[in-house]
Enzyme design. Structure first.
Site, PDB file in Angstrom:
ATOM      1  CD  GLU A   1      13.623  -5.128  10.648  1.00 38.88           C
ATOM      2  OE1 GLU A   1      13.604  -4.006  11.146  1.00 38.88           O
ATOM      3  OE2 GLU A   1      12.623  -5.864  10.565  1.00 38.88           O
TER       4      GLU A   1
ATOM      5  CB  CYS B   1      10.274 -13.038   7.098  1.00 35.92           C
ATOM      6  SG  CYS B   1       9.512 -11.474   6.659  1.00 35.92           S
TER       7      CYS B   1
ATOM      8  CB  CYS C   1       9.252   0.629   1.743  1.00 32.17           C
ATOM      9  SG  CYS C   1       7.929   0.198   0.583  1.00 32.17           S
TER      10      CYS C   1
ATOM     11  CB  CYS D   1       1.950   1.421   4.460  1.00 32.47           C
ATOM     12  SG  CYS D   1       1.851   0.674   2.825  1.00 32.47           S
TER      13      CYS D   1
ATOM     14  CB  CYS E   1       4.575   0.028   7.297  1.00 38.15           C
ATOM     15  SG  CYS E   1       6.077  -0.834   6.831  1.00 38.15           S
TER      16      CYS E   1
ATOM     17  N   GLY F   1      10.538  -3.420   2.460  1.00 39.37           N
ATOM     18  CA  GLY F   1      10.499  -3.109   1.037  1.00 39.37           C
ATOM     19  C   GLY F   1       9.326  -3.706   0.291  1.00 39.37           C
ATOM     20  CD  GLU F   2       5.387  -3.831  -3.210  1.00 37.49           C
ATOM     21  OE1 GLU F   2       4.760  -3.902  -2.142  1.00 37.49           O
ATOM     22  OE2 GLU F   2       5.271  -4.678  -4.115  1.00 37.49           O
TER      23      GLU F   2
ATOM     24  CB  SER G   1       3.797  -9.842   0.861  1.00 38.42           C
ATOM     25  OG  SER G   1       2.870  -8.945   1.419  1.00 38.42           O
TER      26      SER G   1
ATOM     27  CB  SER H   1      -0.691  -5.347   1.755  1.00 40.70           C
ATOM     28  OG  SER H   1       0.322  -6.286   2.037  1.00 40.70           O
ATOM     29  CG  LEU H   2      -7.805  -5.333   0.193  1.00 36.97           C
ATOM     30  CD1 LEU H   2      -7.433  -4.910  -1.211  1.00 36.97           C
ATOM     31  CD2 LEU H   2      -8.762  -6.537   0.144  1.00 36.97           C
ATOM     32  CG  HIS H   3      -3.657  -2.810   4.766  1.00 34.27           C
ATOM     33  ND1 HIS H   3      -3.367  -3.938   5.509  1.00 34.27           N
ATOM     34  CD2 HIS H   3      -2.521  -2.531   4.087  1.00 34.27           C
ATOM     35  CE1 HIS H   3      -2.117  -4.301   5.289  1.00 34.27           C
ATOM     36  NE2 HIS H   3      -1.578  -3.476   4.428  1.00 34.27           N
TER      37      HIS H   3
ATOM     38  CG  ASN I   1       3.798  -5.973  15.423  1.00 40.55           C
ATOM     39  OD1 ASN I   1       3.637  -6.244  16.604  1.00 40.55           O
ATOM     40  ND2 ASN I   1       4.342  -6.792  14.552  1.00 40.55           N
TER      41      ASN I   1
ATOM     42  CB  CYS J   1       7.247  -4.885   8.167  1.00 40.46           C
ATOM     43  SG  CYS J   1       7.762  -3.980   6.778  1.00 40.46           S
TER      44      CYS J   1
END
Ligand code: SAH
Ligand code: SF4
Length: 366
Positions: free
Chosen positions: A98, A111, A118, A122, A125, A181-182, A213, A236-238, A312, A356
Site C-alpha cells: 500500500e 505514505c 511485518c 502489533c 495492526c 512494514g517496519e 516511524s 510508536s509507543l502505545h 482504526n 496501515c
C-alpha cells in the site's frame, strides 16, 4: 531455467547509474539524461514517446538488461472526504503493498511501505496480523514515491485543462515511512531509498520532510543516532509500562521499554532532535487519565511531541477507538501537567480503510 533478476533502475543512486553506464561502455553523460527521465519526467517506460532524447544504444541496453521498476496499480480508492487516495501496488512477484497520497492543510505527503507484511506483530495492526513476507528493495520504496509524484503531476495537468486558473501544481514534498512494514528492520534498503529520494537532481525531498516511524527497533535507532541522518523520527509507543506495551507490541519483548527510552535519549542527545511518539488510542486500554500521567513521567525531560491516533478498527482485533472527549482529556493532561505538546490525528480516510495494511487485507478477502 530462471533468469537472474533484471537491474531495477530505481535501485540506483545517480552515481551508481553513472558507473553502470560506464560498465556498459556507454558515455556517462547519458546518465544525466536517463536520470532526468526517471525523476523529473517521471517516465513510465523506455519508449521513444516517454524518453525521446535517449540515444538508441542506451535505449537498447536499458531494454535488454534493466527494468524501470514502475509499479502497476492493482486497486485505487479515494476517501469520501477527498483528502486521501490509497493505492494498492503490485510488485514483480505479484505481492501487493500500500501507498497512500494524503493532502492535509495544503501539504502533500506520500505514505510508503517498507516491507511486504511485518514481523513485529502489533496486535491492533492489519499488517502485523498478516505476518512477514519479505523486505522491499530500495527500488520498490522509491517507486512508491515516484508513483505519487506522477499521480500529482497528472492530476495537475488535467486540472489545468479544465480550469486554467486552478491551484499551482502540487509537488511531492513529504514522505512518511508509515505504510506496511517496519523501516528499521529493513535499514539498508530504506537508507538507500532515502538517498535516492533526497538527490537534488531528482525528487529532491528535503531530509527534514522525510519521517521514519519505528515500533522501537533499538539497534536501528542507535544506528540512526550514530549516522546523524537528519530525518524526523517517530517512535510508536502505545503504552507506558513494559507489561502493557509487550501485550500490544510483541517486539517490546526483544527491545524492552527501558532500553527503548535509553536509545531515544541517546538519539535526541546526539542529533539535537525531538522525537515524535505515536500513541494509538484504544478505548479502555491505554487512554485513561492515569495513563496520560504515566506518559508524561516517561517522557519527562526528553524533547518530545506525542501524536495521538484513535484506533482504526481491524478485523483481527476487537478494540475500539477512543472517543474524542477522552482523547482531548488525555491531551489536556500532557499539556497542563507536563508541558508536553501533542496532536490528535484525525482519522481521515477511514472509509477507505486507510489504516496501515488494511487495504491489502480487504483486497485479499475478495
Ligand atoms: N512499523 C512502523 C511504521 C508503520 S505503522 C511503526 O509501527 O511505527 C505506522 C503507525 O500506524 C504506527 O504508529 C502504528 O502503531 C500505527 N497503526 C497501525 N495500525 C493501526 C490501527 N489499526 N489504528 C491506528 N494506528 C495504527
Ligand atoms: Fe509492523 Fe508497525 Fe504494524 Fe507494528 S504497527 S505490526 S511495527 S507495521
Amino acid at each position: 531455467m530462471s533468469h537472474p533478476p533484471r537491474l531495477n533502475l530505481y535501485d540506483l543512486t545517480r552515481e551508481q547509474l553513472r558507473t553502470q553506464l560506464v560498465r556498459w561502455e556507454l558515455s556517462p553523460v547519458h546518465a544525466a539524461t536517463v536520470w532526468n527521465y526517471l525523476y523529473l519526467g517521471l517516465a513510465e517506460s523506455f519508449s521513444e514517446t516517454a524518453m525521446p532524447d535517449l540515444p538508441a544504444k542506451v535505449r537498447t541496453r536499458l531494454l535488454a538488461e534493466t527494468t524501470l521498476g514502475v509499479l502497476p496499480t492493482a486497486l485505487e480508492t479515494d476517501s469520501s472526504d477527498g483528502f486521501t487516495r490509497k493505492y494498492l501496488l503490485r510488485l514483480a512477484d505479484q505481492e501487493r503493498i500500500e501507498t497512500v497520497l494524503m493532502r492535509f492543510t495544503g501539504r502533500v505527503t506520500a505514505c510508503v511501505s517498507s516491507q511486504v507484511g511485518c514481523a513485529m506483530g502489533c496486535v491492533f495492526c492489519a499488517t502485523g496480523q498478516m505476518g512477514y513476507t519479505r523486505h522491499l528493495t530500495p527500488g520498490e520504496i522509491v517507486a512508491q514515491a515516484v508513483h505519487v509524484a506522477r499521480a500529482l503531476k497528472l492530476s495537475a495537468l488535467s486540472a489545468h485543462h479544465s480550469a486554467p486558473a486552478a491551484h499551482p501544481p502540487a509537488r511531492l514534498r513529504n514522505v512518511v515511512l508509515m505504510g506496511m512494514g517496519e523501516p528499521l528492520h529493513n535499514y539498508d534498503a530504506v537508507m538507500q531509498a532515502t538517498d535516492i529520494l533526497r538527490d537534488e537532481a531528482g525528487l529532491a525531498l528535503g531530509a527534514e520532510r522525510i519521517t521514519l516511524s519505528t515500533v522501537g527497533v533499538v539497534p536501528g535507532i542507535l544506528r540512526l543516532a550514530q549516522e546523524k541522518r537528519p530525518f524526523h523520527l517517530a517512535v510508536s509507543l502505545h503504552a507506558a509500562t513494559q507489561a502493557e506495551r509487550a501485550a500490544l507490541v510483541p517486539a517490546a519483548k526483544k527491545w524492552p521499554l527501558d532500553e527503548l527510552m535509553a536509545a531515544c535519549r541517546t538519539y535526541s542527545e546526539s542529533t539535537g532532535r525531538k522525537i515524535f511518539y505515536e500513541w494509538t488510542l484504544i478505548e479502555g486500554k491505554n487512554d485513561s487519565v492515569e495513563t496520560a500521567r504515566a506518559v508524561g513521567e516517561l517522557l519527562r525531560g526528553l524533547p518530545a511531541q506525542v501524536n495521538l491516533i484513535p484506533l482504526n478498527p481491524t478485523s483481527g482485533y476487537d478494540g475500539a477507538p477512543t472517543h474524542n472527549a477522552a482523547a482531548k482529556a488525555f491531551q489536556h493532561i500532557l499539556a497542563s501537567e507536563f508541558k508536553l505538546p501533542s496532536t490528535v490525528r484525525q482519522r481521515r480516510g477511514i472509509d477507505i480503510a486507510a489504516g496501515c495494511g488494511q487495504l491489502a487485507v480487504a483486497e485479499a478477502g475478495h
